[in-house]
Scaffold this motif. Structure first.
Motif, PDB file in Angstrom:
ATOM      1  N   UNK A   1     -28.060-108.413  30.539  1.00 16.95           N
ATOM      2  CA  UNK A   1     -27.085-108.294  31.291  1.00 16.95           C
ATOM      3  C   UNK A   1     -25.712-108.207  30.548  1.00 16.95           C
ATOM      4  N   UNK A   2     -25.052-107.347  31.047  1.00 16.06           N
ATOM      5  CA  UNK A   2     -23.742-107.180  30.206  1.00 16.06           C
ATOM      6  C   UNK A   2     -22.852-107.466  31.501  1.00 16.06           C
ATOM      7  N   UNK A   3     -21.579-108.339  30.947  1.00 17.17           N
ATOM      8  CA  UNK A   3     -20.396-108.310  31.751  1.00 17.17           C
ATOM      9  C   UNK A   3     -19.340-107.771  31.331  1.00 17.17           C
ATOM     10  N   UNK A   4     -18.701-106.731  31.921  1.00 18.04           N
ATOM     11  CA  UNK A   4     -17.564-105.900  31.385  1.00 18.04           C
ATOM     12  C   UNK A   4     -16.395-106.304  32.401  1.00 18.04           C
ATOM     13  N   UNK A   5     -15.221-106.327  31.797  1.00 19.87           N
ATOM     14  CA  UNK A   5     -14.040-106.527  32.584  1.00 19.87           C
ATOM     15  C   UNK A   5     -13.132-105.739  32.067  1.00 19.87           C
ATOM     16  N   UNK A   6     -12.102-105.304  33.001  1.00 18.55           N
ATOM     17  CA  UNK A   6     -10.897-104.573  32.545  1.00 18.55           C
ATOM     18  C   UNK A   6      -9.837-105.374  33.595  1.00 18.55           C
ATOM     19  N   UNK A   7      -8.670-105.411  32.651  1.00 22.16           N
ATOM     20  CA  UNK A   7      -7.459-105.993  33.051  1.00 22.16           C
ATOM     21  C   UNK A   7      -6.182-104.929  33.127  1.00 22.16           C
ATOM     22  N   UNK A   8      -6.402-103.752  33.009  1.00 24.24           N
ATOM     23  CA  UNK A   8      -5.445-102.502  32.839  1.00 24.24           C
ATOM     24  C   UNK A   8      -4.723-102.429  34.261  1.00 24.24           C
ATOM     25  N   UNK A   9      -3.416-102.177  34.159  1.00 29.53           N
ATOM     26  CA  UNK A   9      -2.797-102.074  35.507  1.00 29.53           C
ATOM     27  C   UNK A   9      -3.231-101.019  36.663  1.00 29.53           C
TER      28      UNK A   9
END
Ligand SMILES: Cc1cc2nc3c(=O)[nH]c(=O)nc-3n(C[C@H](O)[C@H](O)[C@H](O)COP(=O)(O)OP(=O)(O)OC[C@H]3O[C@@H](n4cnc5c(N)ncnc54)[C@H](O)[C@@H]3O)c2cc1C
Length: 466
Positions: free
Chosen positions: A282-290
């Motif tokens: 499993x991969x957990x991918x996150x973005x915190x772009x506006x």
């Protein structure tokens, strides 16, 4: 009988006389509770005593007195280290920084925080978050580990892929050297190239070159809430391909974490997150772009995962679900510990070689007949293959197989141009491998630095350098 260096009883009398207000733990139970860090399997000594200073002046005086009585020093934060760096040395003084927890200044104009080293990472994060600011480095242990320990190990964590490791966040340090001199290095300058870079040298030196008593750390404006994606894969290699694919696509997620099937099941057993228990990885991918950029980045990541044969790709429904998933990943080691005696390794490889490293880990587990749960900061190429031993089956043969597997893991990482430790440090656990990885000449330079800064080998002797 373990050799004990120096005159411990005289040191304790001198501390009592010179620093009468100092909290000094001499009770055997307190000393015993400071014997180990999180490497229970390594031999560790019983400290002579544990000193709990509150000020830099007290730390400097302790160092001076230890020098006078030739008693070695073990600096210690919360003791969550995974390389034996803060484990006790028989008859040495452990200096624990857990009472030096004051934040001295949050400077909005310069985006810095100046703090004592004993503050827990999560407490520092919370204090700056209350001002709308963000301290990035976030080891999975962030709710317990201290900033001093993070500086000692140059800790990584779950958002290094975007924001770098602890060293990248350090602008200034105050340190006590082995001769008790107090040095102030750097400050609030973003650019400063005057002389040799002592801060990068000291960060990650695991308490062997200096004791950190204050740090000025870089802050950022608080990023927006994250968009979170989970992708499940039919093989470890496919997940590894997705990691390389995300890097090659130029995506800049804030989190790119991996768990294998064994770890997925352990985490799901413990936290009931409804993960796909049949997936191999499993991969957990996150973005915190506006704004919309986060959704666009997550959509692009989704496409890369699907192109790498992901069987299921899901987005977190809301911030709460995303936090549960992140917390599940952070607690992966604890979930594996519930299944047996777990030893977390810390290999790193160039990111494009993650698939090969994952394949090597599987082959090693088969060849050596050991159980390995793998998780880690795949986006940094930093994996934590964790050897899980049956608690009832810890016989000599099982330990021998485990040691052979560990050797194989290190060999495999080095063969791929990698490292035997991405973020936990050489400490006491991996000293034999330092020359192997860096070469005699480079380790010779390290020894010369140690001799120059700590000629009497007072600070954490025997750690990092054998
Ligand atoms: C469940 C779990 C998850 C973890 N996840 C991560 C992760 O994601 N990333 C990561 O990098 N690590 C991780 N770790 C390892 C560990 O939490 C880090 O190495 C952390 O930086 C240690 O902090 P500590 O306060 O516990 O330091 P300690 O373990 O007490 O000390 C660590 C080292 O720093 C030195 N030190 C401590 N304070 C000072 C000081 N003031 N001056 C000089 N030297 C000092 C010590 O001598 C020692 O060598 C994890 C550990 C656990 C148990």
């Amino acid at each position: 009988m373990t050799d004990v260096r120096g005159d411990g009883p005289a040191l304790l009398r001198a501390i009592g006389a010179t620093l009468p207000a100092m909290r000094l733990l001499t009770d055997p139970i307190d000393r015993e509770s400071h014997r180990r860090d999180e490497t229970a399997y390594l031999p560790a000594g019983l400290p002579l005593a544990v000193a709990l200073p509150e000020t830099t002046a007290e730390v400097a005086e302790l160092v001076r007195l230890c020098g006078e009585h030739d008693v070695p020093i073990v600096p210690r934060g919360a003791g969550t280290g995974l390389s034996g760096g803060s484990a006790g040395i028989e008859g040495a003084l452990t200096i624990a920084f857990t009472r030096m927890t004051r934040i001295l200044e949050i400077d909005r104009g310069n985006l810095t925080v100046t703090t004592q080293p004993g503050i827990v990472n999560a407490d520092l994060k919370a204090a700056v978050a209350a001002e709308g600011l963000f301290y990035a480095p976030d080891p999975a242990s962030y709710e317990t580990c201290t900033i001093g320990g993070n500086l000692g190990t140059n800790a990584g964590g779950l958002c290094c892929i975007k924001y770098g490791v602890t060293r990248d966040a350090v602008l200034g340090l105050e340190v006590v050297m082995a001769d008790a001199t107090v040095l102030r290095l750097g400050g609030k300058n973003v650019k400063d190239v005057a002389g040799y870079g002592l801060i990068p040298l000291l960060v990650g030196s695991q308490g062997t070159l200096a004791l950190v008593t204050e740090a000025t750390l870089r802050l950022r404006p608080a990023p927006p809430p994250r968009a979170t994606l989970l992708a499940f894969f039919p093989s470890l290699e496919a997940a590894g391909e997705a990691v390389s694919g995300l890097t090659a696509a130029g995506l800049g997620p804030v989190t790119l974490e991996l768990m294998d099937r064994f770890t997925i099941r352990a985490v799901d057993d413990m936290h009931r997150l409804g993960l796909d228990r049949d997936a191999a990885a499993m991969l957990l991918v996150e973005s915190d772009l506006p704004g919309d950029a986060a959704a666009a980045e997550i959509a692009a990541a989704e496409r890369v995962c699907e192109a790498s044969a992901a069987t299921l790709v899901v987005r977190a429904a809301d911030a709460q679900e995303a936090e549960w998933l992140r917390q599940g990943r952070r607690l992966a080691f604890r979930a594996l510990e519930a299944l047996g005696a777990a030893r977390m390794e810390d290999v790193g490889v160039p990111r494009s070689r993650v698939p090969e490293m994952l394949r090597a880990i599987e082959a090693i587990a088969d060849r050596r007949a050991v159980t390995i749960g793998t998780f880690g900061h795949a986006g940094d190429g930093n994996l934590h293959p964790t050897l899980v031993l049956d608690r009832d089956g810890e016989d000599a043969a099982a330990i021998e197989r485990l040691e052979a597997a560990r050797t194989d893991l290190y060999e495999a990482a080095l063969a791929l141009g990698g490292t035997v430790t991405g973020e936990h440090g050489i400490g006491a656990a991996r000293r034999d491998w330092l020359v192997r990885q860096r070469g005699e000449a480079a380790v010779g330079v390290m020894r010369a630095i140690k001799r120059a800064l700590d000629p009497r080998d007072l600070l954490n002797p025997g750690r990092v350098l054998a």
